[in-house]
Design a protein around this motif. Sequence first.
Motif, short mmCIF file in Angstrom:
data_model
loop_
_atom_site.label_atom_id
_atom_site.label_comp_id
_atom_site.label_asym_id
_atom_site.label_seq_id
_atom_site.Cartn_x
_atom_site.Cartn_y
_atom_site.Cartn_z
N THR A 131 -92.18 32.09 -57.52
CA THR A 131 -92.36 32.88 -58.69
C THR A 131 -90.86 33.83 -57.99
O THR A 131 -90.14 35.03 -58.89
N VAL A 132 -91.20 34.38 -56.55
CA VAL A 132 -90.00 35.46 -55.85
C VAL A 132 -88.41 34.81 -56.08
O VAL A 132 -87.30 34.81 -56.31
N ILE A 133 -88.08 33.21 -55.54
CA ILE A 133 -87.06 32.72 -55.68
C ILE A 133 -87.03 33.00 -57.24
O ILE A 133 -85.11 32.79 -56.96
N ASN A 134 -87.50 32.47 -58.35
CA ASN A 134 -87.22 32.40 -59.84
C ASN A 134 -87.01 34.40 -59.84
O ASN A 134 -85.79 34.53 -60.52
N ALA A 135 -87.14 35.36 -59.57
CA ALA A 135 -86.75 36.36 -59.27
C ALA A 135 -85.31 36.83 -58.91
O ALA A 135 -84.91 37.51 -59.58
N LEU A 136 -85.16 36.44 -57.91
CA LEU A 136 -83.66 36.44 -57.21
C LEU A 136 -82.70 36.47 -57.99
O LEU A 136 -81.79 36.57 -58.46
N LYS A 137 -83.05 34.72 -58.47
CA LYS A 137 -81.83 34.10 -58.82
C LYS A 137 -81.90 34.96 -60.19
O LYS A 137 -80.57 35.36 -60.57
N ASN A 138 -83.29 35.14 -61.09
CA ASN A 138 -82.54 35.69 -62.11
C ASN A 138 -82.02 37.36 -62.46
O ASN A 138 -81.04 37.64 -63.18
N ASP A 139 -82.16 37.90 -60.74
CA ASP A 139 -81.66 39.00 -60.99
C ASP A 139 -80.22 39.19 -60.62
O ASP A 139 -79.20 40.04 -61.05
N ILE A 140 -79.81 38.03 -59.70
CA ILE A 140 -78.48 37.50 -59.10
C ILE A 140 -78.07 37.30 -61.12
O ILE A 140 -76.05 37.71 -61.25
N GLN A 141 -78.40 36.52 -61.69
CA GLN A 141 -77.85 35.91 -63.26
C GLN A 141 -77.40 37.06 -63.90
O GLN A 141 -76.27 36.85 -65.18
N GLN A 142 -78.41 37.56 -64.02
CA GLN A 142 -78.57 38.34 -65.15
C GLN A 142 -78.16 40.30 -65.27
O GLN A 142 -77.91 40.96 -66.00
N ASN A 143 -78.35 40.20 -64.22
CA ASN A 143 -77.83 41.85 -64.21
C ASN A 143 -77.15 41.93 -62.52
O ASN A 143 -75.41 42.10 -62.83
N LEU A 144 -77.06 41.34 -61.28
CA LEU A 144 -76.06 41.99 -59.89
C LEU A 144 -74.66 40.68 -59.54
O LEU A 144 -74.12 41.38 -60.28
N GLU A 145 -74.85 39.61 -60.47
CA GLU A 145 -72.95 38.89 -60.37
C GLU A 145 -72.17 39.37 -61.73
O GLU A 145 -71.14 40.35 -61.28
N PRO A 146 -72.98 39.60 -62.85
CA PRO A 146 -72.63 40.70 -64.56
C PRO A 146 -71.77 41.84 -63.33
O PRO A 146 -70.81 42.28 -64.11
N LEU A 147 -71.93 42.62 -63.02
CA LEU A 147 -72.17 43.91 -62.34
C LEU A 147 -70.83 43.83 -61.31
O LEU A 147 -69.91 44.65 -61.97
#
Length: 239
Positions: A131-147
């Motif tokens: 759950t933590v791994i998926n949350a980190l990856k999702n934050d990267i994909q949906q938020n941090l990398e695009p920004l």
Amino acid sequence: MKQILEQYCLDDDAHGLLLLSMPTGFGKTHDVLNFIYENYQRFADQNRKIIFVTNLKKNLPYEELRERFRVDDKENSYDKHVLFIDSNSNTVMNNLSALESQIPDHFKTDVYLRLKSHINILKENKIFDKTVINALKNDIQQNLEPLFRRSIIEKLYQEFDSKKKRVDAIKNNPDYQWIGKLYPAVFAEEKTILFMSMDKFILKNTPLVEKSYYFYNRFISNSLIFIDEFDATKDIVLK
């Protein structure tokens, strides 16, 4: 097989779809890679592309093609003509750590630091909670990398008033060369051979130096497209 490929892929009068339905293990991919290697320069000279698409990234044989170039001491030609196109988030997760020393300080914003922290945590592989791994990856994909990518795009557009100037800067200016290593899709238009998943083929490419586009709109005309695992890729398109 070689004769079939040459007839349907090199004949100027051959257009449309050729379906090669052969048993697993027949060597279709091997023969296709041989054909690509033997004919890529012809396509490069004609400013045409060869696109290899399949259902899963792990099934893309770009490393097998690299070996053909390596055996003949042509790795520089491989780098010049061949590109595996992954998602922007994956290329950043795979390459950011190695490029950190090349990235100018003014790009190292709070977003960058959070992105770097997430990637480092994932690379350390000390988290066992999915759950933590998926949350980190999702934050990267949906938020941090695009920004982070948006900040790079804004800087490129502020400093350079044309696509050509932006590409030239990424090629030749030490302050921007890291961008091409972090986002290799910047150079998709210049490459002859592109490898990608069907997901990527039907989704947009965001090359940073210009507006996003669909591969099938930009490159399909006059290109040679190999679709491996045809039934599986068809399911992806239908979804």
